[in-house]
Design a protein around this motif. Structure first.
Motif, PDB file in Angstrom:
ATOM      1  N   LEU A 117       0.836  -1.201   0.000  1.00  0.00           N
ATOM      2  CA  LEU A 117       0.000   0.000   0.000  1.00  0.00           C
ATOM      3  C   LEU A 117       0.870   1.250   0.000  1.00  0.00           C
ATOM      4  O   LEU A 117       1.785   1.368   0.820  1.00  0.00           O
ATOM      5  N   PRO A 118       0.594   2.199  -0.892  1.00  0.00           N
ATOM      6  CA  PRO A 118       1.310   3.476  -0.834  1.00  0.00           C
ATOM      7  C   PRO A 118       0.803   4.319   0.327  1.00  0.00           C
ATOM      8  O   PRO A 118      -0.196   3.987   0.973  1.00  0.00           O
ATOM      9  N   LEU A 129       2.565  -8.037  13.405  1.00  0.00           N
ATOM     10  CA  LEU A 129       2.884  -6.636  13.139  1.00  0.00           C
ATOM     11  C   LEU A 129       2.605  -6.262  11.689  1.00  0.00           C
ATOM     12  O   LEU A 129       2.179  -5.143  11.401  1.00  0.00           O
ATOM     13  N   VAL A 130       2.840  -7.169  10.775  1.00  0.00           N
ATOM     14  CA  VAL A 130       2.605  -6.887   9.357  1.00  0.00           C
ATOM     15  C   VAL A 130       1.137  -6.531   9.119  1.00  0.00           C
ATOM     16  O   VAL A 130       0.817  -5.573   8.404  1.00  0.00           O
ATOM     17  N   TYR A 131       0.247  -7.267   9.725  1.00  0.00           N
ATOM     18  CA  TYR A 131      -1.181  -7.044   9.516  1.00  0.00           C
ATOM     19  C   TYR A 131      -1.685  -5.844  10.301  1.00  0.00           C
ATOM     20  O   TYR A 131      -2.618  -5.159   9.854  1.00  0.00           O
ATOM     21  N   GLU A 132      -1.087  -5.565  11.446  1.00  0.00           N
ATOM     22  CA  GLU A 132      -1.459  -4.362  12.188  1.00  0.00           C
ATOM     23  C   GLU A 132      -1.076  -3.105  11.410  1.00  0.00           C
ATOM     24  O   GLU A 132      -1.838  -2.126  11.375  1.00  0.00           O
ATOM     25  N   ILE A 133       0.080  -3.120  10.780  1.00  0.00           N
ATOM     26  CA  ILE A 133       0.501  -1.972   9.969  1.00  0.00           C
ATOM     27  C   ILE A 133      -0.447  -1.788   8.779  1.00  0.00           C
ATOM     28  O   ILE A 133      -0.878  -0.668   8.461  1.00  0.00           O
ATOM     29  N   ALA A 134      -0.774  -2.890   8.122  1.00  0.00           N
ATOM     30  CA  ALA A 134      -1.689  -2.802   6.978  1.00  0.00           C
ATOM     31  C   ALA A 134      -3.049  -2.268   7.406  1.00  0.00           C
ATOM     32  O   ALA A 134      -3.671  -1.468   6.694  1.00  0.00           O
ATOM     33  N   ARG A 135      -3.536  -2.692   8.560  1.00  0.00           N
ATOM     34  CA  ARG A 135      -4.843  -2.221   9.037  1.00  0.00           C
ATOM     35  C   ARG A 135      -4.814  -0.717   9.316  1.00  0.00           C
ATOM     36  O   ARG A 135      -5.779   0.002   8.989  1.00  0.00           O
TER      37      ARG A 135
END
Length: 424
Positions: free
Chosen positions: A247-248, A400-406
């Protein structure tokens, strides 16, 4: 007479527009339920919303999920937008005289028909304010449409992230469970051979049971998230759909909450102008068309003589200051929200970078423990505790990867950048 009677269906209309709205054919009323930057009801807010683009990569996983969720929307907000557009179209024609047919029972044997034509001459901007109020309500309906559709897309994407996070963490728990089950088999064989007691077996069995429960919880969480997503989108998620799209950064647009505050402020100002105009004397010209001919006249009204008239005018005059403060508060709140989300993303990325180094060191220690166990310098319980600790750390790191994306999707949702404005 035919021209005057046409006013009963919405007022006199310019030639060429008697049976057609601004830019929309009567045979295609669904177009009224879409954002359109053109036409007589267009506004800067609608043009801004229609020009916004989604930051989701085209044809990616996120874009496909957002499209499926949007396609299954009940369509309440588009219907509200179409209704607001029709009201704005009707209000845009209030500059024309109003034509009112009347029927009067003159005797037991007859009726008298009259046609009353009324044209305000001095209304202190009341009709203009009515048009502004209808336009503001249309802007508010457009902002509501964009807000709810972006929120719906975010809900679907959040469910997908939950399912993917549970899948990733479940894989880690599954590998750890297999390894702990191997340790449990070793200690069981030792007990049967008289080389170990039940204490070591109980410790390993407890670690194994905890990891199995963690794995079961992850699997159940994934199944529930996929079921909720299927209900929201109206279709089951394809098995080939997996992974995360890069995601940008979210565009630096005004948040949808700011646009909502602007639309609500415009409506409040228009209502204040209408209240002020109703409290002042007005003048209108009227004519009555009957069998006897045309009877012209003038009428004055609108003047309030009550004790609260001065307070009404003062309240209307104080409205612009209130609107300015409300819009400033909305902008300040949106800015704080954006800065907070950006700060949390930066913190998670720092934790992610630091956690990667710690995870590498932990996995290295696990290999060292396994080597030391093989040469008899470590016990099986030490290796078991190290395996469970490494699995927990790896699970936290994967989350953490999915928390950042959310959080990135939250930023995009607030900016109205999850759904193309042209598709709304």
């Amino acid at each position: 007479m035919a021209v005057l009677l046409s006013g009963c269906q919405g007022g006199l209309q310019p030639p060429g527009r008697a049976a057609q709205g601004a830019g929309f054919a009567p045979s295609d009323p669904a177009l009224l339920q879409r954002l359109s930057p053109d036409g007589s009801t267009a506004s800067p807010i609608i043009a801004t919303l229609a020009a916004r683009r989604s930051l989701l990569p085209p044809n990616g996983t996120f874009a496909r999920i957002a499209s499926a969720v949007q396609a299954n929307s009940p369509g309440v907000e588009p219907a509200e937008l179409g209704l607001a557009r029709l009201r704005a179209e009707a209000a845009s024609r209030n500059i024309w005289p109003s034509v009112t047919p009347t029927l009067t029972l003159t005797s037991l044997s007859g009726l008298a028909a009259q046609l009353v034509i009324d044209q305000p001459l001095i209304d202190h901007g009341r009709r203009k304010a009515e048009r502004a109020r209808a336009a503001a309500e249309l802007d508010l309906a457009a902002v509501t449409l964009s807000t709810r559709q972006n929120a719906r897309a975010f809900e679907g994407l959040s469910l997908y992230l939950t399912a993917e996070q549970s899948r990733a963490q479940g894989e880690i728990a599954r590998r750890a469970t297999a390894r702990l089950a191997e340790f449990h088999g070793i200690v069981t064989a030792r007990i049967e051979g008289g080389l170990s007691d039940r204490t070591e077996e109980q410790i390993i069995a407890q670690s194994l049971a905890e990891m199995q429960a963690t794995q079961a919880s992850d699997d159940e969480s994934r199944r529930q998230a996929l079921a909720d997503l299927a209900a929201l989108s109206g279709q089951a998620l394809p098995v080939t759909l997996s992974g995360l799209d890069p995601l940008p950064d979210a565009p630096n647009n005004d948040a949808l909450s700011i646009l909502r505050a602007e639309a609500e402020g415009a409506r409040l100002l228009a209502e204040a102008r209408i209240t002020r105009a109703n409290a002042l004397p007005g003048l209108s010209a009227n004519a009555t068309l009957s069998e006897d001919g045309v009877t012209p006249g003038l009428s004055a009204g609108g003047l309030r003589l009550g004790l609260g008239n001065r307070a009404v005018l003062q309240a209307a005059g104080a409205t612009p200051n209130l609107v300015a403060r409300q819009q400033a508060e909305a902008r300040q709140t949106a800015d704080r929200r954006r800065i907070e989300l950006q700060g949390r993303i930066a913190q998670l990325r720092t934790r992610q970078a630091q956690g990667q180094a710690v995870l590498r060191q932990t996995l290295g220690n696990l290999d060292l423990y396994a080597e030391q166990y093989r040469i008899g310098r470590r016990s099986l319980t030490d290796l078991t505790s190290q395996t469970a600790a490494a699995a927990r750390l790896e699970r936290d790191q994967a989350a953490l990867v999915y928390e950042i994306a959310r959080l990135q999707l939250e930023l995009a949702r607030d900016a109205g950048a999850l759904i193309d404005g042209a598709r709304l």
